[in-house]
Motif scaffolding. Structure first.
Motif, PDB file in Angstrom:
ATOM      1  N   ASN A 122     164.154 -18.076 -28.982  1.00  0.00           N
ATOM      2  CA  ASN A 122     165.189 -18.228 -30.004  1.00  0.00           C
ATOM      3  C   ASN A 122     165.012 -19.527 -30.783  1.00  0.00           C
ATOM      4  OD1 ASN A 122     168.256 -19.196 -30.630  1.00  0.00           O
ATOM      5  ND2 ASN A 122     167.955 -17.005 -30.892  1.00  0.00           N
ATOM      6  N   ALA A 123     164.727 -20.612 -30.041  1.00  0.00           N
ATOM      7  CA  ALA A 123     164.532 -21.907 -30.704  1.00  0.00           C
ATOM      8  C   ALA A 123     163.330 -21.855 -31.620  1.00  0.00           C
ATOM      9  CB  ALA A 123     164.371 -23.008 -29.666  1.00  0.00           C
ATOM     10  N   ARG A 132     172.457 -24.745 -31.532  1.00  0.00           N
ATOM     11  CA  ARG A 132     171.629 -23.875 -30.698  1.00  0.00           C
ATOM     12  C   ARG A 132     171.825 -24.198 -29.220  1.00  0.00           C
ATOM     13  NH1 ARG A 132     170.675 -19.141 -31.874  1.00  0.00           N
ATOM     14  NH2 ARG A 132     172.502 -19.642 -33.079  1.00  0.00           N
ATOM     15  N   LEU A 146     163.852 -28.898 -31.468  1.00  0.00           N
ATOM     16  CA  LEU A 146     164.600 -27.670 -31.140  1.00  0.00           C
ATOM     17  C   LEU A 146     164.033 -27.004 -29.883  1.00  0.00           C
ATOM     18  CD1 LEU A 146     165.301 -25.590 -34.361  1.00  0.00           C
ATOM     19  CD2 LEU A 146     166.805 -25.796 -32.425  1.00  0.00           C
ATOM     20  N   LEU A 147     162.699 -26.872 -29.854  1.00  0.00           N
ATOM     21  CA  LEU A 147     162.048 -26.211 -28.725  1.00  0.00           C
ATOM     22  C   LEU A 147     162.299 -26.966 -27.433  1.00  0.00           C
ATOM     23  CD1 LEU A 147     158.521 -25.019 -29.843  1.00  0.00           C
ATOM     24  CD2 LEU A 147     160.469 -23.673 -29.105  1.00  0.00           C
ATOM     25  N   GLY A 185     165.948 -27.108 -26.407  1.00  0.00           N
ATOM     26  CA  GLY A 185     166.392 -25.780 -25.997  1.00  0.00           C
ATOM     27  C   GLY A 185     165.961 -25.458 -24.584  1.00  0.00           C
ATOM     28  N   ALA A 229     171.182 -21.863 -25.897  1.00  0.00           N
ATOM     29  CA  ALA A 229     170.366 -22.321 -24.768  1.00  0.00           C
ATOM     30  C   ALA A 229     171.192 -22.493 -23.499  1.00  0.00           C
ATOM     31  CB  ALA A 229     169.678 -23.627 -25.121  1.00  0.00           C
ATOM     32  N   ILE A 276     170.491 -28.106 -34.234  1.00  0.00           N
ATOM     33  CA  ILE A 276     169.985 -28.306 -32.877  1.00  0.00           C
ATOM     34  C   ILE A 276     171.113 -28.276 -31.860  1.00  0.00           C
ATOM     35  CG2 ILE A 276     168.738 -29.892 -31.396  1.00  0.00           C
ATOM     36  CD1 ILE A 276     167.291 -30.840 -33.927  1.00  0.00           C
TER      37      ILE A 276
END
Lengths: 193, 216
Positions: free
Chosen positions: B138-139, B122, B57-58, B61, B127, B119
Protein backbone atom coordinates in the motif's frame (compact mmCIF):
# COMPACT_ATOMS: atom_id res chain seq x y z
CA UNK A 1 17.78 48.11 5.74
CA UNK A 2 20.43 45.55 6.50
CA UNK A 3 19.29 41.96 6.12
CA UNK A 4 20.06 41.27 9.78
CA UNK A 5 17.94 44.05 11.20
CA UNK A 6 14.83 43.09 13.11
CA UNK A 7 12.58 45.26 10.96
CA UNK A 8 13.79 43.55 7.81
CA UNK A 9 13.39 40.05 9.25
CA UNK A 10 9.84 40.94 10.26
CA UNK A 11 8.95 42.44 6.89
CA UNK A 12 10.56 39.60 5.03
CA UNK A 13 8.53 36.95 6.84
CA UNK A 14 5.39 39.10 6.80
CA UNK A 15 5.17 40.20 3.17
CA UNK A 16 8.13 39.43 0.92
CA UNK A 17 8.53 35.74 1.67
CA UNK A 18 5.08 35.17 3.04
CA UNK A 19 4.93 31.69 4.57
CA UNK A 20 1.75 30.68 2.79
CA UNK A 21 1.93 32.45 -0.53
CA UNK A 22 5.63 32.33 -1.31
CA UNK A 23 6.89 29.31 0.63
CA UNK A 24 3.76 27.11 0.58
CA UNK A 25 3.92 26.35 4.29
CA UNK A 26 0.72 25.66 6.19
CA UNK A 27 -1.45 25.14 3.14
CA UNK A 28 -3.80 22.64 4.78
CA UNK A 29 -5.28 25.12 7.28
CA UNK A 30 -5.05 27.82 4.62
CA UNK A 31 -7.39 25.90 2.34
CA UNK A 32 -9.38 24.27 5.13
CA UNK A 33 -10.18 27.08 7.55
CA UNK A 34 -10.53 30.00 5.16
CA UNK A 35 -14.29 29.80 4.74
CA UNK A 36 -15.24 32.64 7.09
CA UNK A 37 -13.38 35.82 8.03
CA UNK A 38 -14.18 35.46 11.74
CA UNK A 39 -12.81 31.92 11.95
CA UNK A 40 -9.80 32.94 9.91
CA UNK A 41 -8.98 35.68 12.40
CA UNK A 42 -9.11 33.34 15.37
CA UNK A 43 -7.08 30.75 13.56
CA UNK A 44 -4.51 33.40 12.67
CA UNK A 45 -4.21 34.51 16.28
CA UNK A 46 -3.72 30.92 17.39
CA UNK A 47 -0.99 30.47 14.78
CA UNK A 48 0.87 33.61 15.90
CA UNK A 49 0.69 32.33 19.44
CA UNK A 50 1.96 28.84 18.63
CA UNK A 51 4.69 30.25 16.42
CA UNK A 52 6.10 32.39 19.19
CA UNK A 53 6.00 29.51 21.67
CA UNK A 54 7.65 27.08 19.28
CA UNK A 55 10.23 29.60 18.11
CA UNK A 56 11.39 30.15 21.69
CA UNK A 57 11.42 26.39 22.35
CA UNK A 58 13.35 25.63 19.19
CA UNK A 59 15.89 28.30 20.01
CA UNK A 60 16.51 26.82 23.45
CA UNK A 61 16.64 23.23 22.30
CA UNK A 62 19.01 24.02 19.46
CA UNK A 63 21.46 25.58 21.91
CA UNK A 64 21.40 22.44 24.02
CA UNK A 65 21.87 20.16 21.00
CA UNK A 66 24.78 22.16 19.62
CA UNK A 67 26.49 22.13 22.98
CA UNK A 68 26.37 18.34 23.19
CA UNK A 69 27.04 17.75 19.45
CA UNK A 70 23.69 16.13 18.88
CA UNK A 71 22.54 18.09 15.82
CA UNK A 72 21.32 14.96 14.06
CA UNK A 73 18.57 14.67 16.65
CA UNK A 74 17.32 18.16 15.82
CA UNK A 75 14.24 17.15 13.85
CA UNK A 76 12.97 14.61 16.38
CA UNK A 77 13.59 16.98 19.30
CA UNK A 78 11.90 19.93 17.60
CA UNK A 79 8.73 17.99 16.94
CA UNK A 80 8.54 16.45 20.38
CA UNK A 81 9.35 19.66 22.23
CA UNK A 82 7.05 21.89 20.17
CA UNK A 83 4.15 19.48 20.51
CA UNK A 84 4.52 19.14 24.25
CA UNK A 85 5.11 22.87 24.81
CA UNK A 86 1.94 23.74 22.96
CA UNK A 87 0.03 21.12 24.92
CA UNK A 88 1.36 22.59 28.17
CA UNK A 89 0.46 26.14 27.22
CA UNK A 90 -2.95 24.94 26.12
CA UNK A 91 -3.64 23.49 29.56
CA UNK A 92 -2.35 26.67 31.16
CA UNK A 93 -4.61 28.89 29.04
CA UNK A 94 -7.58 26.64 29.68
CA UNK A 95 -7.11 27.05 33.42
CA UNK A 96 -6.44 30.78 33.57
CA UNK A 97 -8.41 32.25 30.69
CA UNK A 98 -11.38 30.17 29.56
CA UNK A 99 -12.50 32.98 27.24
CA UNK A 100 -9.20 32.96 25.38
CA UNK A 101 -9.27 29.18 25.30
CA UNK A 102 -12.66 29.18 23.64
CA UNK A 103 -11.32 31.41 20.87
CA UNK A 104 -8.04 29.63 20.23
CA UNK A 105 -8.52 26.24 21.81
CA UNK A 106 -9.98 24.21 18.99
CA UNK A 107 -7.23 25.26 16.61
CA UNK A 108 -4.26 24.51 18.82
CA UNK A 109 -4.04 20.72 18.30
CA UNK A 110 -4.64 21.28 14.58
CA UNK A 111 -1.62 23.48 14.11
CA UNK A 112 0.93 21.94 16.42
CA UNK A 113 2.37 19.61 13.82
CA UNK A 114 1.75 21.94 10.94
CA UNK A 115 4.52 22.46 8.43
CA UNK A 116 4.47 26.23 8.97
CA UNK A 117 5.40 25.74 12.62
CA UNK A 118 8.16 23.21 12.01
CA UNK A 119 9.33 25.20 8.99
CA UNK A 120 9.71 28.28 11.16
CA UNK A 121 11.87 26.37 13.62
CA UNK A 122 14.03 24.91 10.85
CA UNK A 123 14.48 28.19 8.99
CA UNK A 124 15.50 30.14 12.07
CA UNK A 125 18.09 27.45 12.80
CA UNK A 126 19.43 27.40 9.25
CA UNK A 127 19.73 31.18 9.19
CA UNK A 128 21.36 31.26 12.64
CA UNK A 129 19.15 33.99 14.08
CA UNK A 130 19.79 35.14 17.64
CA UNK A 131 17.02 35.24 20.23
CA UNK A 132 15.44 38.61 19.42
CA UNK A 133 15.73 37.94 15.70
CA UNK A 134 13.85 34.70 16.26
CA UNK A 135 11.07 36.63 17.95
CA UNK A 136 10.85 39.12 15.08
CA UNK A 137 10.85 36.23 12.60
CA UNK A 138 8.09 34.28 14.33
CA UNK A 139 5.96 37.39 14.80
CA UNK A 140 6.35 38.30 11.13
CA UNK A 141 5.62 34.78 9.93
CA UNK A 142 2.54 34.53 12.14
CA UNK A 143 1.25 37.92 11.04
CA UNK A 144 1.88 37.02 7.41
CA UNK A 145 -0.04 33.78 7.81
CA UNK A 146 -2.95 35.64 9.40
CA UNK A 147 -2.95 38.24 6.64
CA UNK A 148 -3.04 35.59 3.91
CA UNK A 149 -5.74 33.62 5.69
CA UNK A 150 -7.99 36.63 6.28
CA UNK A 151 -7.58 37.89 2.70
CA UNK A 152 -8.43 34.45 1.39
CA UNK A 153 -11.47 34.13 3.66
CA UNK A 154 -12.74 37.54 2.53
CA UNK A 155 -12.43 36.54 -1.12
CA UNK A 156 -14.12 33.21 -0.56
CA UNK A 157 -17.03 34.81 1.27
CA UNK A 158 -17.63 37.01 -1.78
CA UNK A 159 -17.15 34.07 -4.10
CA UNK A 160 -20.01 32.12 -2.58
CA UNK A 161 -22.39 34.40 -4.43
CA UNK A 162 -20.48 34.21 -7.69
CA UNK A 163 -21.56 32.09 -10.63
CA UNK A 164 -18.70 29.72 -11.48
CA UNK A 165 -18.59 26.89 -14.05
CA UNK A 166 -19.56 23.41 -12.82
CA UNK A 167 -16.21 21.78 -13.43
CA UNK A 168 -14.52 24.23 -11.10
CA UNK A 169 -14.38 22.24 -7.89
CA UNK A 170 -13.96 23.89 -4.52
CA UNK A 171 -10.28 23.06 -4.13
CA UNK A 172 -9.25 24.06 -7.63
CA UNK A 173 -11.01 27.39 -7.26
CA UNK A 174 -9.28 28.07 -3.93
CA UNK A 175 -5.92 27.23 -5.47
CA UNK A 176 -6.58 29.59 -8.37
CA UNK A 177 -7.34 32.42 -5.94
CA UNK A 178 -4.28 31.55 -3.90
CA UNK A 179 -2.23 31.77 -7.08
CA UNK A 180 -3.57 35.24 -7.83
CA UNK A 181 -2.88 36.34 -4.25
CA UNK A 182 0.61 34.93 -4.51
CA UNK A 183 1.12 36.85 -7.74
CA UNK A 184 0.06 40.02 -5.95
CA UNK A 185 2.44 39.38 -3.09
CA UNK A 186 5.31 39.06 -5.53
CA UNK A 187 4.94 42.79 -5.91
CA UNK A 188 6.54 43.12 -2.48
CA UNK A 189 9.81 41.63 -3.73
CA UNK A 190 12.62 44.09 -3.30
CA UNK A 191 10.82 45.91 -0.51
CA UNK A 192 13.27 47.12 2.11
CA UNK A 193 16.26 46.80 -0.19
CA UNK B 1 -9.14 5.95 4.18
CA UNK B 2 -12.40 4.47 3.01
CA UNK B 3 -11.39 0.97 4.14
CA UNK B 4 -13.12 -0.61 7.09
CA UNK B 5 -10.92 0.06 10.12
CA UNK B 6 -11.57 -3.27 11.83
CA UNK B 7 -10.92 -6.10 9.41
CA UNK B 8 -7.43 -6.47 7.93
CA UNK B 9 -7.68 -6.25 4.18
CA UNK B 10 -6.72 -9.20 1.98
CA UNK B 11 -3.85 -8.42 -0.32
CA UNK B 12 -5.08 -7.48 -3.77
CA UNK B 13 -4.15 -5.38 -6.74
CA UNK B 14 -6.35 -2.61 -5.32
CA UNK B 15 -4.06 -2.39 -2.29
CA UNK B 16 -1.40 -1.15 -4.66
CA UNK B 17 -3.41 0.83 -7.17
CA UNK B 18 -5.65 2.80 -4.84
CA UNK B 19 -2.83 5.21 -4.09
CA UNK B 20 -2.08 5.80 -7.74
CA UNK B 21 -5.46 6.76 -9.10
CA UNK B 22 -8.59 6.36 -6.95
CA UNK B 23 -7.13 7.81 -3.76
CA UNK B 24 -4.19 9.69 -5.20
CA UNK B 25 -2.83 11.65 -2.22
CA UNK B 26 -2.33 14.86 -4.15
CA UNK B 27 -5.02 15.08 -6.82
CA UNK B 28 -7.88 13.41 -4.99
CA UNK B 29 -7.22 13.83 -1.28
CA UNK B 30 -5.24 17.09 -1.48
CA UNK B 31 -2.80 15.96 1.20
CA UNK B 32 0.80 16.99 1.59
CA UNK B 33 0.45 20.04 -0.59
CA UNK B 34 3.39 21.96 0.86
CA UNK B 35 6.16 19.94 -0.84
CA UNK B 36 3.94 19.42 -3.88
CA UNK B 37 3.96 23.12 -4.63
CA UNK B 38 7.23 24.20 -3.12
CA UNK B 39 9.78 21.96 -4.82
CA UNK B 40 8.16 21.22 -8.17
CA UNK B 41 9.66 24.11 -10.10
CA UNK B 42 11.81 21.60 -12.00
CA UNK B 43 11.14 17.97 -12.83
CA UNK B 44 14.43 16.87 -11.23
CA UNK B 45 13.54 18.39 -7.87
CA UNK B 46 10.07 16.91 -8.10
CA UNK B 47 11.43 13.43 -8.77
CA UNK B 48 13.93 13.66 -5.91
CA UNK B 49 11.29 14.83 -3.51
CA UNK B 50 8.91 12.10 -4.65
CA UNK B 51 11.52 9.38 -4.15
CA UNK B 52 12.50 10.73 -0.73
CA UNK B 53 8.85 10.68 0.34
CA UNK B 54 8.43 7.20 -1.14
CA UNK B 55 11.34 5.91 0.95
CA UNK B 56 9.98 7.41 4.16
CA UNK B 57 6.50 6.09 3.39
CA UNK B 58 7.80 2.56 2.81
CA UNK B 59 10.07 2.36 5.84
CA UNK B 60 7.67 3.97 8.27
CA UNK B 61 4.80 1.87 6.93
CA UNK B 62 6.70 -1.38 7.47
CA UNK B 63 7.96 -0.40 10.91
CA UNK B 64 4.58 0.83 12.11
CA UNK B 65 2.99 -2.37 10.86
CA UNK B 66 5.63 -4.48 12.62
CA UNK B 67 5.12 -2.63 15.88
CA UNK B 68 1.34 -2.38 15.65
CA UNK B 69 0.77 -4.81 18.52
CA UNK B 70 3.46 -3.22 20.72
CA UNK B 71 2.58 0.48 20.48
CA UNK B 72 0.02 1.49 23.14
CA UNK B 73 -3.06 3.09 21.64
CA UNK B 74 -2.91 6.30 23.68
CA UNK B 75 0.53 7.37 22.51
CA UNK B 76 0.42 5.96 18.99
CA UNK B 77 0.51 9.29 17.16
CA UNK B 78 3.62 10.38 19.05
CA UNK B 79 5.25 7.03 18.29
CA UNK B 80 4.43 7.32 14.59
CA UNK B 81 5.90 10.79 14.44
CA UNK B 82 9.12 9.67 16.09
CA UNK B 83 9.40 6.75 13.64
CA UNK B 84 8.77 9.04 10.67
CA UNK B 85 11.21 11.66 11.96
CA UNK B 86 13.92 9.02 12.26
CA UNK B 87 13.59 7.99 8.62
CA UNK B 88 13.40 11.59 7.47
CA UNK B 89 16.67 12.30 9.25
CA UNK B 90 18.23 9.34 7.41
CA UNK B 91 16.96 10.65 4.06
CA UNK B 92 18.16 14.15 4.86
CA UNK B 93 21.71 12.99 5.55
CA UNK B 94 21.67 10.59 2.59
CA UNK B 95 20.71 13.33 0.13
CA UNK B 96 23.35 15.59 1.62
CA UNK B 97 25.93 12.86 0.99
CA UNK B 98 24.76 12.06 -2.54
CA UNK B 99 24.28 15.53 -3.97
CA UNK B 100 24.90 18.75 -2.13
CA UNK B 101 23.34 20.78 -4.94
CA UNK B 102 20.10 18.85 -4.68
CA UNK B 103 20.13 19.24 -0.92
CA UNK B 104 20.49 22.97 -1.35
CA UNK B 105 17.69 23.13 -3.92
CA UNK B 106 15.24 21.24 -1.72
CA UNK B 107 16.33 23.06 1.43
CA UNK B 108 14.29 22.58 4.55
CA UNK B 109 11.58 20.80 2.59
CA UNK B 110 13.31 17.44 3.01
CA UNK B 111 13.01 17.78 6.76
CA UNK B 112 9.45 18.95 6.36
CA UNK B 113 8.55 15.50 5.01
CA UNK B 114 7.96 14.73 8.69
CA UNK B 115 4.81 16.78 8.75
CA UNK B 116 3.54 15.53 5.40
CA UNK B 117 0.04 14.36 6.26
CA UNK B 118 0.17 11.60 3.63
CA UNK B 119 2.70 9.66 5.68
CA UNK B 120 1.04 10.06 9.06
CA UNK B 121 -2.32 9.37 7.44
CA UNK B 122 -1.08 6.08 5.97
CA UNK B 123 0.51 5.05 9.28
CA UNK B 124 -2.66 5.77 11.20
CA UNK B 125 -5.29 4.52 8.79
CA UNK B 126 -3.54 1.61 7.08
CA UNK B 127 -0.19 0.39 8.41
CA UNK B 128 -1.37 0.22 12.02
CA UNK B 129 -4.16 -2.19 11.10
CA UNK B 130 -2.67 -4.42 8.43
CA UNK B 131 0.08 -6.98 7.96
CA UNK B 132 3.58 -6.00 6.96
CA UNK B 133 3.21 -7.12 3.35
CA UNK B 134 -0.04 -5.23 2.89
CA UNK B 135 1.43 -2.13 4.46
CA UNK B 136 4.46 -2.36 2.19
CA UNK B 137 2.40 -2.74 -0.97
CA UNK B 138 0.00 0.00 0.00
CA UNK B 139 2.80 2.41 0.90
CA UNK B 140 4.49 1.61 -2.40
CA UNK B 141 1.30 2.50 -4.27
CA UNK B 142 0.80 5.71 -2.33
CA UNK B 143 4.44 6.68 -2.79
CA UNK B 144 4.33 6.03 -6.52
CA UNK B 145 1.08 8.00 -6.77
CA UNK B 146 2.65 10.88 -4.87
CA UNK B 147 5.78 10.81 -7.03
CA UNK B 148 3.72 10.73 -10.22
CA UNK B 149 1.68 13.70 -9.06
CA UNK B 150 4.85 15.64 -8.24
CA UNK B 151 6.23 14.77 -11.66
CA UNK B 152 3.02 15.93 -13.37
CA UNK B 153 3.47 19.33 -11.78
CA UNK B 154 7.24 19.45 -12.14
CA UNK B 155 7.18 18.60 -15.85
CA UNK B 156 4.55 21.24 -16.64
CA UNK B 157 6.28 23.90 -14.59
CA UNK B 158 9.74 23.18 -15.95
CA UNK B 159 8.62 23.13 -19.58
CA UNK B 160 6.64 26.36 -19.27
CA UNK B 161 8.91 28.13 -16.81
CA UNK B 162 12.35 27.28 -18.19
CA UNK B 163 11.70 25.64 -21.57
CA UNK B 164 13.62 22.56 -20.45
CA UNK B 165 12.84 19.05 -19.20
CA UNK B 166 15.22 17.37 -16.73
CA UNK B 167 17.59 20.24 -17.64
CA UNK B 168 17.55 19.28 -21.36
CA UNK B 169 16.79 22.15 -23.72
CA UNK B 170 13.49 21.50 -25.51
CA UNK B 171 12.94 24.54 -27.68
CA UNK B 172 15.21 26.74 -29.72
CA UNK B 173 16.77 29.97 -28.55
CA UNK B 174 13.68 31.90 -29.62
CA UNK B 175 11.62 30.34 -26.81
CA UNK B 176 10.38 32.91 -24.35
CA UNK B 177 9.96 31.17 -20.95
CA UNK B 178 6.74 31.82 -19.09
CA UNK B 179 8.61 32.84 -15.97
CA UNK B 180 5.65 32.89 -13.62
CA UNK B 181 5.47 29.09 -13.72
CA UNK B 182 8.91 28.80 -12.17
CA UNK B 183 7.85 31.17 -9.38
CA UNK B 184 5.51 30.42 -6.45
CA UNK B 185 2.23 31.49 -8.14
CA UNK B 186 2.92 29.01 -10.94
CA UNK B 187 2.71 26.17 -8.44
CA UNK B 188 -0.80 27.17 -7.48
CA UNK B 189 -1.84 27.66 -11.10
CA UNK B 190 -0.36 24.35 -12.27
CA UNK B 191 -2.06 22.34 -9.53
CA UNK B 192 -5.34 24.16 -10.11
CA UNK B 193 -5.00 23.38 -13.82
CA UNK B 194 -4.54 19.65 -13.19
CA UNK B 195 -7.51 19.63 -10.83
CA UNK B 196 -9.66 21.34 -13.48
CA UNK B 197 -8.60 18.70 -15.99
CA UNK B 198 -9.43 15.80 -13.67
CA UNK B 199 -12.76 17.31 -12.68
CA UNK B 200 -13.58 17.74 -16.36
CA UNK B 201 -12.69 14.12 -17.17
CA UNK B 202 -14.70 12.85 -14.22
CA UNK B 203 -17.68 14.92 -15.25
CA UNK B 204 -17.51 13.75 -18.87
CA UNK B 205 -17.36 10.15 -17.71
CA UNK B 206 -20.29 10.58 -15.33
CA UNK B 207 -22.34 12.21 -18.07
CA UNK B 208 -21.55 9.39 -20.51
CA UNK B 209 -22.52 6.80 -17.90
CA UNK B 210 -25.84 8.40 -17.03
CA UNK B 211 -26.63 8.66 -20.75
CA UNK B 212 -25.95 4.95 -21.17
CA UNK B 213 -28.27 3.96 -18.34
CA UNK B 214 -30.85 6.36 -19.75
CA UNK B 215 -30.81 4.69 -23.14
CA UNK B 216 -30.87 1.20 -21.65
Amino acid sequence: MSPDSHAFIFLNAFLINNFVLAMFLGLCPFLGVSGKVKTAWNMGLAVIFVMIVSSVCAFGINHLLVRYNLEFLRLICYIAVIASAVQLVEMFVKKFSPALFRTLGIFLPLITTNCAILGLALFQTNREYDFTQCLAFSLGAGAGFTLALVLMAGLREKLELADVPDTVTQAALSLMIAGLLSLTFMGFAGLGG
Amino acid sequence: MATDPRAPEPLSLATFTQGIWKENPVFVMLLGLCPVLAVTNTATNALAMGLATLFVLLCSGVLVSLLRKVIPKQVRIACYIIIIATFVTIVDYAIQAISLDLHRALGAFIQLIVVNCVILGRAESYASKNTVINAFVNALGMGVGFTLALLCLGVVREILGFGTLFAIELFGASFQPWAVFALPPGGFFALAGWLFLFAYIRKRRAAAQSEETHVA
